[in-house]
Motif scaffolding. Structure first.
Motif, mmCIF file in Angstrom:
data_model
loop_
_atom_site.group_PDB
_atom_site.id
_atom_site.type_symbol
_atom_site.label_atom_id
_atom_site.label_comp_id
_atom_site.label_asym_id
_atom_site.label_seq_id
_atom_site.Cartn_x
_atom_site.Cartn_y
_atom_site.Cartn_z
ATOM 1 N N VAL A 154 114.623 -93.201 -32.053
ATOM 2 C CA VAL A 154 113.844 -94.419 -31.845
ATOM 3 C C VAL A 154 113.437 -94.434 -30.380
ATOM 4 O O VAL A 154 114.296 -94.348 -29.488
ATOM 5 C CB VAL A 154 114.645 -95.694 -32.193
ATOM 6 N N ASN A 155 112.153 -94.527 -30.130
ATOM 7 C CA ASN A 155 111.616 -94.442 -28.770
ATOM 8 C C ASN A 155 110.956 -95.771 -28.405
ATOM 9 O O ASN A 155 110.035 -96.219 -29.075
ATOM 10 C CB ASN A 155 110.589 -93.306 -28.696
ATOM 11 N N ARG A 156 111.440 -96.386 -27.325
ATOM 12 C CA ARG A 156 110.848 -97.631 -26.849
ATOM 13 C C ARG A 156 110.300 -97.426 -25.440
ATOM 14 O O ARG A 156 111.000 -97.623 -24.455
ATOM 15 C CB ARG A 156 111.872 -98.761 -26.858
ATOM 16 N N GLY A 157 109.051 -96.969 -25.364
ATOM 17 C CA GLY A 157 108.349 -96.950 -24.097
ATOM 18 C C GLY A 157 108.299 -95.642 -23.347
ATOM 19 O O GLY A 157 107.620 -95.552 -22.321
ATOM 20 N N TYR A 158 108.974 -94.607 -23.829
ATOM 21 C CA TYR A 158 108.908 -93.300 -23.169
ATOM 22 C C TYR A 158 107.779 -92.454 -23.766
ATOM 23 O O TYR A 158 107.331 -92.707 -24.893
ATOM 24 C CB TYR A 158 110.227 -92.544 -23.333
ATOM 25 N N PRO A 159 107.322 -91.428 -23.029
ATOM 26 C CA PRO A 159 106.399 -90.469 -23.651
ATOM 27 C C PRO A 159 107.042 -89.827 -24.876
ATOM 28 O O PRO A 159 108.273 -89.792 -25.008
ATOM 29 C CB PRO A 159 106.175 -89.432 -22.540
ATOM 30 N N ASN A 160 106.216 -89.322 -25.782
ATOM 31 C CA ASN A 160 106.749 -88.695 -26.990
ATOM 32 C C ASN A 160 107.626 -87.500 -26.626
ATOM 33 O O ASN A 160 107.201 -86.615 -25.875
ATOM 34 C CB ASN A 160 105.616 -88.216 -27.894
ATOM 35 N N PRO A 161 108.858 -87.448 -27.147
ATOM 36 C CA PRO A 161 109.709 -86.281 -26.875
ATOM 37 C C PRO A 161 109.110 -85.018 -27.489
ATOM 38 O O PRO A 161 108.219 -85.075 -28.346
ATOM 39 C CB PRO A 161 111.036 -86.655 -27.550
ATOM 40 N N LEU A 162 109.648 -83.880 -27.051
ATOM 41 C CA LEU A 162 109.229 -82.581 -27.570
ATOM 42 C C LEU A 162 110.418 -81.892 -28.234
ATOM 43 O O LEU A 162 111.513 -81.855 -27.668
ATOM 44 C CB LEU A 162 108.698 -81.693 -26.444
ATOM 45 N N LEU A 163 110.207 -81.344 -29.415
ATOM 46 C CA LEU A 163 111.209 -80.518 -30.079
ATOM 47 C C LEU A 163 110.886 -79.064 -29.774
ATOM 48 O O LEU A 163 109.811 -78.572 -30.130
ATOM 49 C CB LEU A 163 111.197 -80.768 -31.588
ATOM 50 N N VAL A 164 111.808 -78.393 -29.086
ATOM 51 C CA VAL A 164 111.611 -77.004 -28.680
ATOM 52 C C VAL A 164 112.384 -76.113 -29.641
ATOM 53 O O VAL A 164 113.618 -76.166 -29.716
ATOM 54 C CB VAL A 164 112.085 -76.779 -27.230
ATOM 55 N N VAL A 165 111.644 -75.301 -30.400
ATOM 56 C CA VAL A 165 112.221 -74.386 -31.379
ATOM 57 C C VAL A 165 111.790 -72.982 -30.990
ATOM 58 O O VAL A 165 110.685 -72.543 -31.324
ATOM 59 C CB VAL A 165 111.750 -74.724 -32.810
ATOM 60 N N GLY A 166 112.646 -72.282 -30.247
ATOM 61 C CA GLY A 166 112.249 -70.974 -29.741
ATOM 62 C C GLY A 166 111.059 -71.112 -28.806
ATOM 63 O O GLY A 166 111.098 -71.832 -27.823
ATOM 64 N N ARG A 167 109.939 -70.458 -29.170
ATOM 65 C CA ARG A 167 108.724 -70.542 -28.360
ATOM 66 C C ARG A 167 107.776 -71.636 -28.844
ATOM 67 O O ARG A 167 106.738 -71.857 -28.239
ATOM 68 C CB ARG A 167 107.987 -69.199 -28.385
ATOM 69 N N ARG A 168 108.151 -72.319 -29.933
ATOM 70 C CA ARG A 168 107.289 -73.356 -30.472
ATOM 71 C C ARG A 168 107.702 -74.727 -29.944
ATOM 72 O O ARG A 168 108.873 -74.974 -29.672
ATOM 73 C CB ARG A 168 107.348 -73.366 -32.006
ATOM 74 N N VAL A 169 106.740 -75.599 -29.808
ATOM 75 C CA VAL A 169 106.982 -76.971 -29.341
ATOM 76 C C VAL A 169 106.273 -77.928 -30.295
ATOM 77 O O VAL A 169 105.079 -77.775 -30.575
ATOM 78 C CB VAL A 169 106.466 -77.178 -27.902
ATOM 79 N N LEU A 170 107.010 -78.911 -30.796
ATOM 80 C CA LEU A 170 106.454 -79.936 -31.661
ATOM 81 C C LEU A 170 106.571 -81.288 -30.963
ATOM 82 O O LEU A 170 107.632 -81.638 -30.442
ATOM 83 C CB LEU A 170 107.206 -79.979 -32.994
ATOM 84 N N THR A 171 105.474 -82.041 -30.936
ATOM 85 C CA THR A 171 105.493 -83.377 -30.361
ATOM 86 C C THR A 171 106.044 -84.358 -31.389
ATOM 87 O O THR A 171 105.557 -84.416 -32.521
ATOM 88 C CB THR A 171 104.082 -83.808 -29.937
ATOM 89 N N LEU A 172 107.059 -85.115 -30.999
ATOM 90 C CA LEU A 172 107.718 -86.044 -31.910
ATOM 91 C C LEU A 172 107.098 -87.425 -31.735
ATOM 92 O O LEU A 172 107.545 -88.245 -30.934
ATOM 93 C CB LEU A 172 109.226 -86.068 -31.627
ATOM 94 N N GLU A 173 106.068 -87.663 -32.513
ATOM 95 C CA GLU A 173 105.288 -88.889 -32.390
ATOM 96 C C GLU A 173 105.606 -89.822 -33.547
ATOM 97 O O GLU A 173 105.454 -89.443 -34.711
ATOM 98 C CB GLU A 173 103.792 -88.563 -32.372
ATOM 99 N N PRO A 174 106.036 -91.052 -33.273
ATOM 100 C CA PRO A 174 106.335 -91.990 -34.360
ATOM 101 C C PRO A 174 105.060 -92.468 -35.032
ATOM 102 O O PRO A 174 103.947 -92.198 -34.564
ATOM 103 C CB PRO A 174 107.049 -93.141 -33.635
ATOM 104 N N ILE A 175 105.216 -93.202 -36.126
ATOM 105 C CA ILE A 175 104.039 -93.660 -36.866
ATOM 106 C C ILE A 175 103.224 -94.660 -36.058
ATOM 107 O O ILE A 175 102.026 -94.810 -36.269
ATOM 108 C CB ILE A 175 104.436 -94.261 -38.233
ATOM 109 N N TYR A 176 103.860 -95.354 -35.132
ATOM 110 C CA TYR A 176 103.127 -96.186 -34.176
ATOM 111 C C TYR A 176 103.969 -96.318 -32.920
ATOM 112 O O TYR A 176 105.202 -96.306 -32.978
ATOM 113 C CB TYR A 176 102.779 -97.566 -34.749
ATOM 114 N N PRO A 177 103.334 -96.392 -31.746
ATOM 115 C CA PRO A 177 104.091 -96.474 -30.495
ATOM 116 C C PRO A 177 104.749 -97.840 -30.338
ATOM 117 O O PRO A 177 104.257 -98.849 -30.854
ATOM 118 C CB PRO A 177 103.034 -96.246 -29.421
#
Length: 271
Positions: A154-177
């Motif tokens: 649950v993110n309240r006010g921070y930039p979207n975290p990143l999931l780092v899987v090896g060399r891949r990066v996924l932006t963890l964006e909620p359904i609404y900020p």
């Protein structure tokens, strides 16, 4: 020179809580930049690091930063946060947030409800006209087989975290900020949860908006999605130091604010 810093002891028992679970690891990011703070419980480990800007030594930090990780009957839960506002009041407000987290984290099954109750704990301060902004990231590694390989955020006010899987990066964006607590009257809505698959060696990076918005000497922002994987693999205890060195080099000779990096990694549960 960077050194690893262990979290200070909490006021609770260092061996167990009243519920038979280890006392929480409470760590403070305020005293000194350049240290990597490490903490962990069964199923989850975290690291945190401040990057200090070019403020004069007598100037207080832009934000009061805090964090805590707890082993609960529902799984491992962690809170990262900071308070912006009157620097004399910020430590007390941070203590209020941690007290609320400690009261509800062992009992409420949904992180969105944990966040909601934390916000409610600050409602009276808000209505009295004391309205600092409190940013939070809550993370949970659920206990038991059902939680193996997953993280809920649950993110309240921070930039979207990143999931780092090896060399891949996924932006963890909620359904609404969701804005920080205090931007609206606390307790007016419940923020969304985001659950992602994350196994051992797959790490979630959070960086504060001071780093997301700042520009380096060449006028560019630090490309976290492109460069974080090169630094966040390998030894967990040294990962944030490696990333911080690269971030600081990008913003050299000076960085105009006070920022923080956080890293989360799930681990297998003890059997």
């Amino acid at each position: 020179m960077s050194t690893d810093a262990q979290p200070p002891e909490s006021d609770e028992s260092s061996t167990s809580s009243d519920r038979g679970h280890p006392a929480p690891a409470v760590y403070d990011l305020a005293p000194r930049a350049g240290d990597t703070v490490l903490a962990g419980v069964d199923g989850l480990r975290v690291a945190a690091r401040r990057i200090e800007g070019a403020a004069r030594p007598a100037d207080p930090p832009d934000r009061y930063r805090f964090g805590e990780i707890r082993e609960t009957p529902l799984g491992a839960r962690v809170i990262f946060g900071d308070v912006a506002g009157d620097p004399l009041c910020a430590p007390d407000l941070a203590a209020e947030v941690l007290a609320a987290f400690g009261a509800v984290a062992p009992e409420l099954p949904a992180l969105t409800e944990v966040s909601y109750r934390i916000a409610l704990s600050l409602r009276e301060d808000h209505l009295r006209g004391h309205r600092p902004l409190v940013r939070l990231l809550l993370a949970e590694r659920p206990g038991g087989p059902a939680g193996d390989g997953s993280l809920t955020l649950v993110n309240r006010g921070y930039p979207n975290p990143l999931l780092v899987v090896g060399r891949r990066v996924l932006t963890l964006e909620p359904i609404y900020p969701t804005p920080p607590i205090g931007a609206l009257t606390p307790g007016t809505f419940r923020p969304p949860e985001l659950t992602v698959a994350a196994g051992r060696g797959e790490r979630v990076l959070l960086y504060t908006d001071e780093l997301a918005e700042a520009a380096g000497a060449d006028g560019t922002r630090y490309p976290f999605a492109e460069r974080a994987p090169s630094h966040l693999g390998g030894d967990f205890a040294d990962a944030l130091r490696r990333l911080a060195v690269d971030v600081e080099a990008h913003f050299a000779p000076t960085f105009p604010g006070d920022a923080a990096l956080f890293l989360i990694e799930p681990e297998p549960l003890d059997t």
